[in-house]
Motif scaffolding. Sequence first.
Motif, PDB file in Angstrom:
ATOM      1  N   GLU A  20       0.863  -1.256   0.020  1.00  0.00           N
ATOM      2  CA  GLU A  20       0.094  -0.158  -0.028  1.00  0.00           C
ATOM      3  C   GLU A  20       0.951   1.346  -0.050  1.00  0.00           C
ATOM      4  N   HIS A  21       0.440   2.409  -0.889  1.00  0.00           N
ATOM      5  CA  HIS A  21       0.871   3.673  -0.782  1.00  0.00           C
ATOM      6  C   HIS A  21       0.506   4.504   0.112  1.00  0.00           C
ATOM      7  N   PRO A  22       1.152   5.529   0.977  1.00  0.00           N
ATOM      8  CA  PRO A  22       0.520   6.527   1.746  1.00  0.00           C
ATOM      9  C   PRO A  22       0.002   7.382   0.752  1.00  0.00           C
ATOM     10  N   VAL A  23      -1.188   7.833   1.033  1.00  0.00           N
ATOM     11  CA  VAL A  23      -2.084   8.913   0.353  1.00  0.00           C
ATOM     12  C   VAL A  23      -2.283  10.061   1.305  1.00  0.00           C
ATOM     13  N   TRP A  24      -1.830  11.242   0.832  1.00  0.00           N
ATOM     14  CA  TRP A  24      -1.911  12.464   1.470  1.00  0.00           C
ATOM     15  C   TRP A  24      -2.951  13.359   0.748  1.00  0.00           C
ATOM     16  N   THR A  25      -3.823  14.001   1.744  1.00  0.00           N
ATOM     17  CA  THR A  25      -4.800  14.659   1.244  1.00  0.00           C
ATOM     18  C   THR A  25      -4.647  15.966   2.092  1.00  0.00           C
ATOM     19  N   PRO A  26      -4.283  16.992   1.182  1.00  0.00           N
ATOM     20  CA  PRO A  26      -4.105  18.454   1.975  1.00  0.00           C
ATOM     21  C   PRO A  26      -5.502  18.882   2.339  1.00  0.00           C
ATOM     22  N   THR A  27      -5.319  19.796   3.003  1.00  0.00           N
ATOM     23  CA  THR A  27      -6.536  20.553   3.570  1.00  0.00           C
ATOM     24  C   THR A  27      -6.941  21.330   2.297  1.00  0.00           C
ATOM     25  N   THR A  41       5.945   4.446  -1.583  1.00  0.00           N
ATOM     26  CA  THR A  41       5.996   3.478  -0.417  1.00  0.00           C
ATOM     27  C   THR A  41       7.444   2.730  -0.359  1.00  0.00           C
ATOM     28  N   PHE A  42       7.468   2.048   0.602  1.00  0.00           N
ATOM     29  CA  PHE A  42       8.872   1.211   0.987  1.00  0.00           C
ATOM     30  C   PHE A  42       8.712  -0.168   0.218  1.00  0.00           C
ATOM     31  N   ILE A  43       9.977  -0.272  -0.270  1.00  0.00           N
ATOM     32  CA  ILE A  43      10.051  -1.738  -1.078  1.00  0.00           C
ATOM     33  C   ILE A  43      11.092  -2.558  -0.748  1.00  0.00           C
ATOM     34  N   GLU A  85      15.468   1.722  12.020  1.00  0.00           N
ATOM     35  CA  GLU A  85      14.572   1.855  11.007  1.00  0.00           C
ATOM     36  C   GLU A  85      14.457   0.715   9.935  1.00  0.00           C
ATOM     37  N   SER A  86      15.786   0.138   9.865  1.00  0.00           N
ATOM     38  CA  SER A  86      15.914  -1.205   8.985  1.00  0.00           C
ATOM     39  C   SER A  86      15.082  -2.220   9.619  1.00  0.00           C
ATOM     40  N   VAL A  87      15.090  -2.394  11.161  1.00  0.00           N
ATOM     41  CA  VAL A  87      14.346  -3.408  11.673  1.00  0.00           C
ATOM     42  C   VAL A  87      12.774  -3.165  11.561  1.00  0.00           C
ATOM     43  N   THR A  88      12.578  -2.074  11.820  1.00  0.00           N
ATOM     44  CA  THR A  88      10.969  -1.779  11.635  1.00  0.00           C
ATOM     45  C   THR A  88      10.283  -1.742  10.428  1.00  0.00           C
ATOM     46  N   LYS A  89      11.017  -1.433   9.266  1.00  0.00           N
ATOM     47  CA  LYS A  89      10.745  -1.879   7.787  1.00  0.00           C
ATOM     48  C   LYS A  89      10.520  -3.204   7.601  1.00  0.00           C
ATOM     49  N   GLN A  90      11.515  -3.931   8.029  1.00  0.00           N
ATOM     50  CA  GLN A  90      11.231  -5.445   7.968  1.00  0.00           C
ATOM     51  C   GLN A  90      10.055  -6.106   8.352  1.00  0.00           C
ATOM     52  N   PHE A  91       9.573  -5.779   9.616  1.00  0.00           N
ATOM     53  CA  PHE A  91       8.331  -6.066  10.079  1.00  0.00           C
ATOM     54  C   PHE A  91       7.223  -5.592   9.238  1.00  0.00           C
ATOM     55  N   LEU A  92       7.177  -4.280   8.882  1.00  0.00           N
ATOM     56  CA  LEU A  92       6.292  -3.664   8.046  1.00  0.00           C
ATOM     57  C   LEU A  92       6.108  -4.520   6.666  1.00  0.00           C
ATOM     58  N   TYR A  93       7.284  -5.118   6.052  1.00  0.00           N
ATOM     59  CA  TYR A  93       6.919  -5.555   4.720  1.00  0.00           C
ATOM     60  C   TYR A  93       6.301  -6.708   4.939  1.00  0.00           C
ATOM     61  N   GLN A  94       6.452  -7.500   6.296  1.00  0.00           N
ATOM     62  CA  GLN A  94       5.678  -8.872   6.324  1.00  0.00           C
ATOM     63  C   GLN A  94       4.216  -8.324   6.642  1.00  0.00           C
ATOM     64  N   MET A  95       3.979  -7.388   7.106  1.00  0.00           N
ATOM     65  CA  MET A  95       2.475  -6.869   7.577  1.00  0.00           C
ATOM     66  C   MET A  95       1.805  -6.539   6.424  1.00  0.00           C
ATOM     67  N   ALA A  96       2.598  -5.841   5.259  1.00  0.00           N
ATOM     68  CA  ALA A  96       2.132  -5.381   4.285  1.00  0.00           C
ATOM     69  C   ALA A  96       1.469  -6.559   3.505  1.00  0.00           C
ATOM     70  N   TYR A  97       1.847  -7.650   3.541  1.00  0.00           N
ATOM     71  CA  TYR A  97       1.734  -8.800   2.673  1.00  0.00           C
ATOM     72  C   TYR A  97       0.985  -9.735   3.445  1.00  0.00           C
ATOM     73  N   GLN A  98       0.368  -9.252   4.446  1.00  0.00           N
ATOM     74  CA  GLN A  98      -0.419 -10.441   5.316  1.00  0.00           C
ATOM     75  C   GLN A  98      -1.725 -10.808   4.437  1.00  0.00           C
ATOM     76  N   GLU A  99      -2.621 -10.087   3.704  1.00  0.00           N
ATOM     77  CA  GLU A  99      -3.591 -10.320   3.030  1.00  0.00           C
ATOM     78  C   GLU A  99      -3.178 -11.601   2.083  1.00  0.00           C
ATOM     79  N   PHE A 100      -2.089 -11.117   1.243  1.00  0.00           N
ATOM     80  CA  PHE A 100      -1.719 -12.039  -0.093  1.00  0.00           C
ATOM     81  C   PHE A 100      -1.321 -13.431   0.683  1.00  0.00           C
ATOM     82  N   LEU A 101      -0.424 -13.191   1.992  1.00  0.00           N
ATOM     83  CA  LEU A 101      -0.267 -14.390   2.740  1.00  0.00           C
ATOM     84  C   LEU A 101      -1.295 -15.195   3.143  1.00  0.00           C
ATOM     85  N   ASP A 102      -2.286 -14.790   3.625  1.00  0.00           N
ATOM     86  CA  ASP A 102      -3.776 -15.525   3.798  1.00  0.00           C
ATOM     87  C   ASP A 102      -4.419 -16.151   2.696  1.00  0.00           C
TER      88      ASP A 102
END
Length: 500
Positions: free
Chosen positions: A339-346, A356-358, A393-410
């Motif tokens: 997923e990509h972050p989405v910014w909605t300016p005021t 997003t992170f890759i 930062e590297s550690v947290t990104k690795q966990f986020l990678y796995q979380m980002a693919y959770q729907e795919f994994l399931d």
Amino acid sequence: MEDSTSIRSLWYREIARYPREKLEQDFGPHGIHIIQRLIRANILRQVSRGETDPDFTEFLAIDPDDAPMLSFNFCGMILVGDCLIHVYPKYLPMDAQPEEAFQLAVAAIMKYKNHRSHHLQQGGRHAEPGGLFAVILALLADYRAHGLYRVANDEYEINGEGETDWQRTIDRHQAALLHTPSGRRPLYMQRETIRHRTDEENFFRISHMAILDFCAATVRKLGLSSLIPVQAARFPGSHLPASRRTVMRRLRQEIARQYSERRRTTLTLMLHYLEHRGSSIRSALVFYGTNAMNNVWETALAEILDDQLHTPVRSIMALPENLRKTYPHREKALGDLIEHPVWTPTGYVNGIETDTFIPDTIAVHPGRFLIYDAKYYTPHVTGNRISGQPGLESVTKQFLYQMAYQEFLDYFHLSEVQNIFLLPRAHDDQPFATPLANVRMHLLDQYTKTPLHAWQLDADAVWRAYTEGRKVLLKSADTVYDPITEEIDSGDNDDDQQGR
């Protein structure tokens, strides 16, 4: 060519701290000047004193007035004055015999640069992309890949033994008409035939031989034959068929009318060589290598581990075919599922999607999902302290990678997930990959259910697999990770049509 018997060979370790006084002494009478040139070229960095390897933040923060130590921010070879400097990778210990490992690392750098059409660089005030030594290496690599320059010449003959060019025959000759049961047919007493031949005495072929012989001689005299193969490029007695100025003029003309991209590349390299030939290779600061060895490490691992980050889900054969057909995002590549972050300016109604992170490498095997992050780090564990490891930062990104693919994994029932940092280590008697540590963050691993691992890989084996074009599959056993390799079928390509 200049005699290289006076060239001194020096060896240093990437990133390691060296006293300024030592380098000044090593470099000889012009040591201060050489150090200044290497600093300007971003090969040497000024660092403070310390016991461990300096990191990038220290490079940025140090006050040059308080910097009695110097560190090579570079891996490769440097020729400056009468010094040929070898900077070997930082994962090797200071007391190592680095020659073999250094050669493997340089071969990997060469492949990395060639695949990206990167020009090697030459430092100095009037340096141009490529430089003399860079062009020499590129010419030798081009010759190893494609051989001597060849031009196929088409010759037309009357009633020759070659194939008939019917369009040319019809345009140029009168036909006699024969009456046959099926009607009148034209009969040509004279036919235009075409004969294909290769001009072995071609002006540019002779020029290519002479230039290659110059290049091979330079490499030999610099003592680099063990790193750069030149034997086949030796053409003793070869000379340019005309003056340097004339050859350059003819090369420019041929480049302008040559349609083959591969031939244009060879001709352009020859022209660059002659343009640089007027300057002495020993008077310039010439280097071959990289100050971004982390990129070489990442690219090598992505290739040998069969990265599928850019592969559409529908094409991943390790996934069940019935599920691939019904997956709603089957046309997307694995990397596009994050997923990509989405910014909605005021004041705006619609949001703006941002980057997003890759991850570095994603591989899918039957029942397994592998997330690899290549880190060109060399951690040190002493007592209850660890240093030089990937940061928060590297550690947290690795966990986020796995979380980002959770729907795919399931969706694909991928219950076995390996989330691993891959770090280089010196060659030893250990298996190809050895576990170094695991990392837990209870805030995040409560969602992933698996820890993050750090493995050290035999860097020599990685470089060999990368340069030889082999795949490596890491086993999932807890204690032994031996490589399973198989050759890659690269196929044959028509270089004239590929336009490399």
